[in-house]
Design a protein around this motif. Structure first.
Motif, PDB file in Angstrom:
ATOM      1  N   UNK A   1      -2.687 -20.861 -35.536  1.00  0.00           N
ATOM      2  CA  UNK A   1      -4.007 -21.196 -36.488  1.00  0.00           C
ATOM      3  C   UNK A   1      -4.624 -22.514 -36.512  1.00  0.00           C
ATOM      4  N   UNK A   2      -3.767 -23.438 -36.393  1.00  0.00           N
ATOM      5  CA  UNK A   2      -4.222 -24.642 -36.166  1.00  0.00           C
ATOM      6  C   UNK A   2      -4.551 -25.122 -35.072  1.00  0.00           C
ATOM      7  N   UNK A   3      -4.051 -24.799 -33.891  1.00  0.00           N
ATOM      8  CA  UNK A   3      -4.869 -25.134 -32.599  1.00  0.00           C
ATOM      9  C   UNK A   3      -5.956 -24.122 -32.475  1.00  0.00           C
ATOM     10  N   UNK A   4      -5.895 -22.979 -32.825  1.00  0.00           N
ATOM     11  CA  UNK A   4      -7.177 -22.372 -32.662  1.00  0.00           C
ATOM     12  C   UNK A   4      -8.258 -23.041 -33.382  1.00  0.00           C
ATOM     13  N   UNK A   5      -8.039 -23.281 -34.666  1.00  0.00           N
ATOM     14  CA  UNK A   5      -9.276 -23.986 -35.436  1.00  0.00           C
ATOM     15  C   UNK A   5      -9.742 -25.234 -34.933  1.00  0.00           C
ATOM     16  N   UNK A   6      -8.941 -26.193 -34.362  1.00  0.00           N
ATOM     17  CA  UNK A   6      -8.967 -27.296 -33.468  1.00  0.00           C
ATOM     18  C   UNK A   6      -9.795 -26.969 -32.391  1.00  0.00           C
ATOM     19  N   UNK A   7      -9.413 -25.712 -31.406  1.00  0.00           N
ATOM     20  CA  UNK A   7     -10.091 -25.676 -30.132  1.00  0.00           C
ATOM     21  C   UNK A   7     -11.442 -25.220 -30.550  1.00  0.00           C
TER      22      UNK A   7
ATOM     23  N   UNK B   1     -10.079 -15.756 -30.156  1.00  0.00           N
ATOM     24  CA  UNK B   1      -9.066 -14.689 -30.394  1.00  0.00           C
ATOM     25  C   UNK B   1      -8.079 -14.808 -29.207  1.00  0.00           C
ATOM     26  N   UNK B   2      -8.964 -15.388 -27.986  1.00  0.00           N
ATOM     27  CA  UNK B   2      -7.924 -15.413 -26.829  1.00  0.00           C
ATOM     28  C   UNK B   2      -7.048 -16.735 -27.270  1.00  0.00           C
ATOM     29  N   UNK B   3      -7.551 -17.619 -27.587  1.00  0.00           N
ATOM     30  CA  UNK B   3      -6.640 -18.964 -27.775  1.00  0.00           C
ATOM     31  C   UNK B   3      -5.630 -18.680 -28.813  1.00  0.00           C
ATOM     32  N   UNK B   4      -5.795 -17.773 -29.772  1.00  0.00           N
ATOM     33  CA  UNK B   4      -4.891 -17.304 -30.882  1.00  0.00           C
ATOM     34  C   UNK B   4      -3.730 -16.710 -30.532  1.00  0.00           C
ATOM     35  N   UNK B   5      -3.945 -15.555 -29.386  1.00  0.00           N
ATOM     36  CA  UNK B   5      -2.914 -15.082 -28.881  1.00  0.00           C
ATOM     37  C   UNK B   5      -2.227 -15.886 -27.980  1.00  0.00           C
TER      38      UNK B   5
ATOM     39  N   UNK C   1       0.933 -29.653 -31.606  1.00  0.00           N
ATOM     40  CA  UNK C   1      -0.569 -29.280 -32.042  1.00  0.00           C
ATOM     41  C   UNK C   1      -1.541 -29.919 -31.161  1.00  0.00           C
ATOM     42  N   UNK C   2      -1.342 -31.105 -30.927  1.00  0.00           N
ATOM     43  CA  UNK C   2      -2.236 -32.048 -29.909  1.00  0.00           C
ATOM     44  C   UNK C   2      -2.385 -31.432 -28.495  1.00  0.00           C
ATOM     45  N   UNK C   3      -0.959 -31.126 -28.084  1.00  0.00           N
ATOM     46  CA  UNK C   3      -1.130 -30.631 -26.833  1.00  0.00           C
ATOM     47  C   UNK C   3      -1.707 -29.390 -26.672  1.00  0.00           C
ATOM     48  N   UNK C   4      -1.356 -28.295 -27.482  1.00  0.00           N
ATOM     49  CA  UNK C   4      -1.928 -26.959 -27.442  1.00  0.00           C
ATOM     50  C   UNK C   4      -3.505 -27.103 -27.688  1.00  0.00           C
ATOM     51  N   UNK C   5      -4.079 -27.981 -28.442  1.00  0.00           N
ATOM     52  CA  UNK C   5      -5.430 -28.067 -28.622  1.00  0.00           C
ATOM     53  C   UNK C   5      -6.142 -28.634 -27.287  1.00  0.00           C
ATOM     54  N   UNK C   6      -5.501 -29.750 -26.739  1.00  0.00           N
ATOM     55  CA  UNK C   6      -5.830 -30.486 -25.444  1.00  0.00           C
ATOM     56  C   UNK C   6      -6.026 -29.388 -24.317  1.00  0.00           C
ATOM     57  N   UNK C   7      -4.838 -28.452 -24.236  1.00  0.00           N
ATOM     58  CA  UNK C   7      -4.765 -27.411 -23.071  1.00  0.00           C
ATOM     59  C   UNK C   7      -5.852 -26.284 -23.346  1.00  0.00           C
ATOM     60  N   UNK C   8      -5.864 -25.756 -24.548  1.00  0.00           N
ATOM     61  CA  UNK C   8      -6.756 -24.544 -24.664  1.00  0.00           C
ATOM     62  C   UNK C   8      -8.040 -24.707 -25.118  1.00  0.00           C
ATOM     63  N   UNK C   9      -8.603 -25.992 -25.424  1.00  0.00           N
ATOM     64  CA  UNK C   9     -10.079 -26.216 -25.800  1.00  0.00           C
ATOM     65  C   UNK C   9     -10.700 -25.680 -24.638  1.00  0.00           C
TER      66      UNK C   9
END
Length: 293
Positions: free
Chosen positions: A85-91, A225-229, A167-175
């Protein structure tokens, strides 16, 4: 002789007029269904079967009871959810801001940046994690510059092996997975609407809120939705950051299966992870139909 020469072409024309043999449509569906069953449904069925077969033998739901009662599973589930959820919001926030700049703020190299986003989508997740390790790792560039400048034994950047580093790595990769559909949606917006709103004295924030954002909602829903999954099922980023105490559901499957050889428990966690992913995808389909994505 004349009759023979006349009847031969007649028989030939009769064979030409014969309708071709039609193959039923369901026959063409058999090959893809067989491949799907062999390479996807059959392994999935084996996982589900193994999840109800404890080591003591027989068929039982005891593995589910044991896993659900364990503290490790509850912590892994909570960690997985809040990171996803945190990574999705950040992305969503970062992707929307960056896509706005690329689409509506002219700057040199803007088109090259937009093309690079397409290339970035093909990168493996561990590659981005390694890049962050080179920069912010314990022996990375940032800590090296700090220790060289101050003479300290350790640098101040130690967050990469914590949940915040994951969290930082996931936001960086999935944005970029959010930016790509947003850029496609922004390209369809009539710039005349923005020019009219600007000429009437609307400020940029109001233009974004009243003109751009409504057009971007379907793309935001799709990308989010894609990032969340994908975050729920992410394994490589958590593994390569080496974050201590950060155990997600995929990491728990790895731990149970590879390190502990507890295959029923690993299959139970895998089934739960699959159920959550399928449920979120179904919810995404419902939302996307309502918003017109």
């Amino acid at each position: 002789m004349a009759s023979a020469t006349l009847t031969a072409p007649a028989r030939k024309d009769k064979r030409k007029d014969k309708p071709p043999l039609k193959v039923p449509r369901w026959v063409w569906a058999l090959p893809p269904i067989a491949l799907l069953a062999l390479f996807f449904l059959y392994p999935l069925a084996l996982v589900v079967q193994q999840s109800v077969q404890p080591d003591t033998g027989g068929t039982s739901l005891q593995p589910y009871s044991d896993v659900f009662a364990s503290e490790a599973f509850r912590e892994a589930l909570g960690t997985t959810v809040w990171l996803a959820v945190g990574a999705t919001v950040g992305c969503l926030v970062l992707g929307f801001a960056l896509a706005l700049v690329i689409a509506f703020v002219p700057f040199p190299g803007g088109k090259a940046v937009a093309r690079f986003i397409d290339v970035f989508l093909s990168f493996p997740s561990f590659l981005i994690t390694l890049a962050l390790l080179f920069i912010y790792g314990t022996k990375g560039m940032a800590n090296g510059i700090w220790t060289d400048a101050t003479g300290a034994g350790d640098g101040p950047f130690q967050f990469l092996t914590t949940p915040w580093g994951v969290l930082l790595a996931e936001i960086t990769y999935f944005t970029p997975f959010v930016m790509r559909p947003l850029l496609a949606a922004f390209s369809q917006i009539d710039t005349a609407q923005i020019e009219v709103a600007s000429s009437l004295g609307a400020k940029p924030a109001r233009i974004v809120r009243r003109v751009i954002l409504p057009e971007a909602l379907p793309a935001l829903a799709a990308g989010g939705s894609l990032v969340l999954v994908m975050c729920l099922n992410e394994f490589g980023i958590v593994l390569f950051t080496g974050a201590k105490g950060v155990t997600t559901l995929p990491m728990l499957v790895y731990s149970k299966a590879i390190l502990e050889s507890d295959y029923p428990a690993a299959c139970v966690v895998a089934v739960v992870n699959i159920a959550i992913s399928v449920g979120l995808y179904s919810l995404y389909r419902v939302v996307s139909r309502r918003v017109g994505a």
